[in-house]
Design a protein around this motif. Structure first.
Motif, PDB file in Angstrom:
ATOM      1  N   VAL A  89       0.841  -1.202   0.000  1.00 12.70           N
ATOM      2  CA  VAL A  89       0.000   0.000   0.000  1.00 12.70           C
ATOM      3  C   VAL A  89       0.875   1.250   0.000  1.00 12.70           C
ATOM      4  O   VAL A  89       0.642   2.195  -0.769  1.00 12.70           O
ATOM      5  N   VAL A  90       1.913   1.267   0.847  1.00 10.47           N
ATOM      6  CA  VAL A  90       2.813   2.424   0.900  1.00 10.47           C
ATOM      7  C   VAL A  90       3.515   2.607  -0.438  1.00 10.47           C
ATOM      8  O   VAL A  90       3.634   3.721  -0.954  1.00 10.47           O
ATOM      9  N   LYS A  91       3.947   1.506  -1.004  1.00 15.20           N
ATOM     10  CA  LYS A  91       4.637   1.566  -2.297  1.00 15.20           C
ATOM     11  C   LYS A  91       3.705   2.114  -3.381  1.00 15.20           C
ATOM     12  O   LYS A  91       4.106   2.943  -4.198  1.00 15.20           O
ATOM     13  N   GLU A  92       2.446   1.657  -3.359  1.00 16.17           N
ATOM     14  CA  GLU A  92       1.477   2.153  -4.343  1.00 16.17           C
ATOM     15  C   GLU A  92       1.250   3.652  -4.191  1.00 16.17           C
ATOM     16  O   GLU A  92       1.213   4.384  -5.177  1.00 16.17           O
ATOM     17  N   GLU A  93       1.110   4.104  -2.936  1.00 12.81           N
ATOM     18  CA  GLU A  93       0.911   5.532  -2.704  1.00 12.81           C
ATOM     19  C   GLU A  93       2.131   6.330  -3.170  1.00 12.81           C
ATOM     20  O   GLU A  93       1.995   7.381  -3.794  1.00 12.81           O
ATOM     21  N   TYR A  94       3.305   5.812  -2.853  1.00 13.73           N
ATOM     22  CA  TYR A  94       4.536   6.476  -3.272  1.00 13.73           C
ATOM     23  C   TYR A  94       4.618   6.553  -4.800  1.00 13.73           C
ATOM     24  O   TYR A  94       4.942   7.593  -5.365  1.00 13.73           O
ATOM     25  N   GLN A  95       4.283   5.472  -5.451  1.00 14.90           N
ATOM     26  CA  GLN A  95       4.319   5.454  -6.911  1.00 14.90           C
ATOM     27  C   GLN A  95       3.289   6.414  -7.499  1.00 14.90           C
ATOM     28  O   GLN A  95       3.549   7.056  -8.516  1.00 14.90           O
ATOM     29  N   ASN A  96       2.125   6.507  -6.859  1.00 15.93           N
ATOM     30  CA  ASN A  96       1.111   7.444  -7.332  1.00 15.93           C
ATOM     31  C   ASN A  96       1.592   8.886  -7.224  1.00 15.93           C
ATOM     32  O   ASN A  96       1.339   9.700  -8.115  1.00 15.93           O
ATOM     33  N   VAL A  97       2.282   9.198  -6.128  1.00 15.47           N
ATOM     34  CA  VAL A  97       2.835  10.546  -5.982  1.00 15.47           C
ATOM     35  C   VAL A  97       3.886  10.789  -7.061  1.00 15.47           C
ATOM     36  O   VAL A  97       3.909  11.845  -7.705  1.00 15.47           O
ATOM     37  N   LEU A  98       4.751   9.819  -7.286  1.00 14.64           N
ATOM     38  CA  LEU A  98       5.772   9.968  -8.325  1.00 14.64           C
ATOM     39  C   LEU A  98       5.140  10.136  -9.706  1.00 14.64           C
ATOM     40  O   LEU A  98       5.579  10.958 -10.506  1.00 14.64           O
ATOM     41  N   LYS A  99       4.089   9.371  -9.969  1.00 12.92           N
ATOM     42  CA  LYS A  99       3.398   9.501 -11.254  1.00 12.92           C
ATOM     43  C   LYS A  99       2.788  10.893 -11.394  1.00 12.92           C
ATOM     44  O   LYS A  99       2.842  11.493 -12.459  1.00 12.92           O
ATOM     45  N   ALA A 100       2.214  11.379 -10.295  1.00 15.74           N
ATOM     46  CA  ALA A 100       1.618  12.711 -10.331  1.00 15.74           C
ATOM     47  C   ALA A 100       2.686  13.768 -10.576  1.00 15.74           C
ATOM     48  O   ALA A 100       2.478  14.686 -11.372  1.00 15.74           O
ATOM     49  N   ILE A 101       3.820  13.639  -9.928  1.00 16.20           N
ATOM     50  CA  ILE A 101       4.920  14.588 -10.133  1.00 16.20           C
ATOM     51  C   ILE A 101       5.357  14.567 -11.595  1.00 16.20           C
ATOM     52  O   ILE A 101       5.626  15.607 -12.186  1.00 16.20           O
ATOM     53  N   GLN A 102       5.385  13.402 -12.183  1.00 17.97           N
ATOM     54  CA  GLN A 102       5.831  13.287 -13.566  1.00 17.97           C
ATOM     55  C   GLN A 102       4.826  13.858 -14.561  1.00 17.97           C
ATOM     56  O   GLN A 102       5.155  14.023 -15.730  1.00 17.97           O
ATOM     57  N   LYS A 103       3.612  14.154 -14.115  1.00 16.81           N
ATOM     58  CA  LYS A 103       2.632  14.787 -14.992  1.00 16.81           C
ATOM     59  C   LYS A 103       2.794  16.299 -15.034  1.00 16.81           C
ATOM     60  O   LYS A 103       2.200  16.960 -15.884  1.00 16.81           O
ATOM     61  N   LEU A 104       3.601  16.835 -14.103  1.00 17.02           N
ATOM     62  CA  LEU A 104       3.889  18.268 -14.128  1.00 17.02           C
ATOM     63  C   LEU A 104       4.840  18.554 -15.284  1.00 17.02           C
ATOM     64  O   LEU A 104       5.527  17.652 -15.764  1.00 17.02           O
ATOM     65  N   ASN A 105       4.904  19.822 -15.700  1.00 13.82           N
ATOM     66  CA  ASN A 105       5.887  20.135 -16.743  1.00 13.82           C
ATOM     67  C   ASN A 105       7.296  19.985 -16.153  1.00 13.82           C
ATOM     68  O   ASN A 105       7.481  19.981 -14.945  1.00 13.82           O
ATOM     69  N   LYS A 106       8.279  19.853 -17.024  1.00  8.42           N
ATOM     70  CA  LYS A 106       9.649  19.521 -16.587  1.00  8.42           C
ATOM     71  C   LYS A 106      10.234  20.562 -15.642  1.00  8.42           C
ATOM     72  O   LYS A 106      10.912  20.204 -14.671  1.00  8.42           O
ATOM     73  N   ASP A 107       9.988  21.825 -15.885  1.00  3.78           N
ATOM     74  CA  ASP A 107      10.519  22.861 -14.991  1.00  3.78           C
ATOM     75  C   ASP A 107       9.908  22.742 -13.600  1.00  3.78           C
ATOM     76  O   ASP A 107      10.608  22.834 -12.594  1.00  3.78           O
ATOM     77  N   ASP A 108       8.602  22.531 -13.537  1.00  5.02           N
ATOM     78  CA  ASP A 108       7.943  22.393 -12.236  1.00  5.02           C
ATOM     79  C   ASP A 108       8.386  21.112 -11.528  1.00  5.02           C
ATOM     80  O   ASP A 108       8.542  21.100 -10.306  1.00  5.02           O
ATOM     81  N   GLN A 109       8.601  20.045 -12.288  1.00  7.24           N
ATOM     82  CA  GLN A 109       9.130  18.811 -11.680  1.00  7.24           C
ATOM     83  C   GLN A 109      10.468  19.082 -11.018  1.00  7.24           C
ATOM     84  O   GLN A 109      10.700  18.677  -9.873  1.00  7.24           O
ATOM     85  N   ASN A 110      11.337  19.761 -11.740  1.00  5.96           N
ATOM     86  CA  ASN A 110      12.672  20.031 -11.223  1.00  5.96           C
ATOM     87  C   ASN A 110      12.612  20.912  -9.981  1.00  5.96           C
ATOM     88  O   ASN A 110      13.254  20.617  -8.968  1.00  5.96           O
TER      89      ASN A 110
END
Length: 158
Positions: free
Chosen positions: A91-112
């Motif tokens: 469950v923790v891993k899934e939540e972590y991956q969801n956050v990472l996926k969400a971050i990756q949907k931001l534009n590259k400058d905002d991700q950085n």
């Protein structure tokens, strides 16, 4: 123990986490981290240790990698979990991956920028110096990125 060794031990986990937030790929992050330190020591090995330069190198190594491969990274580690508390870890891993996926949907400058803020190492002024955006623009981008992440997470769109 020399200063280079101390610098590596102090920043290896931070650089790894920074890259992990940008890629979501554990193995790629490890490779990028090692390449970043290699390039840093080759160019700045004997000088004063500067984490801002190291972060900039890490970002550039990642960009170089993505340009060469032109591929999208998948999030996660597919290694099976064998611990007794596997369900909770899953469950923790899934939540972590969801956050990472969400971050990756931001534009590259905002991700950085968000990855640098989450690292906790740098002030908004430092991030402004590293990215070329004004300090005010960094603050605005962080706020908007957080709002977008929250929206993505609530919608389950991550």
């Amino acid at each position: 123990m020399d200063r280079s060794g101390e610098f590596y031990r102090e920043y290896r986990d931070r650089i790894f986490s920074y890259i992990m937030r940008l890629t979501g790929d554990h193995y790629l992050s490890g490779d990028i981290m090692q390449e970043s330190f290699t390039r840093y020591y080759a160019r700045y090995g004997k000088g004063e240790k500067n984490p801002k330069i190291l972060y900039r190198i890490a970002r550039n190594v990642l960009i170089d990698h993505l340009r060469k491969r032109k591929m999208e990274e998948e999030v996660g580690d597919d290694t099976p979990d064998r611990s007794e508390d596997a369900e909770r870890r899953y469950v923790v891993k899934e939540e972590y991956q969801n956050v990472l996926k969400a971050i990756q949907k931001l534009n590259k400058d905002d991700q950085n920028i968000l990855a640098l803020v989450l690292d906790g190492e740098f002030s908004y002024r430092d991030i402004s110096d590293m990215t070329g955006f004004s300090e005010t623009n960094v603050k605005v981008r962080v706020h908007r990125a957080r709002v977008t992440l929250k929206k993505l997470m609530m919608e389950g769109d991550a």
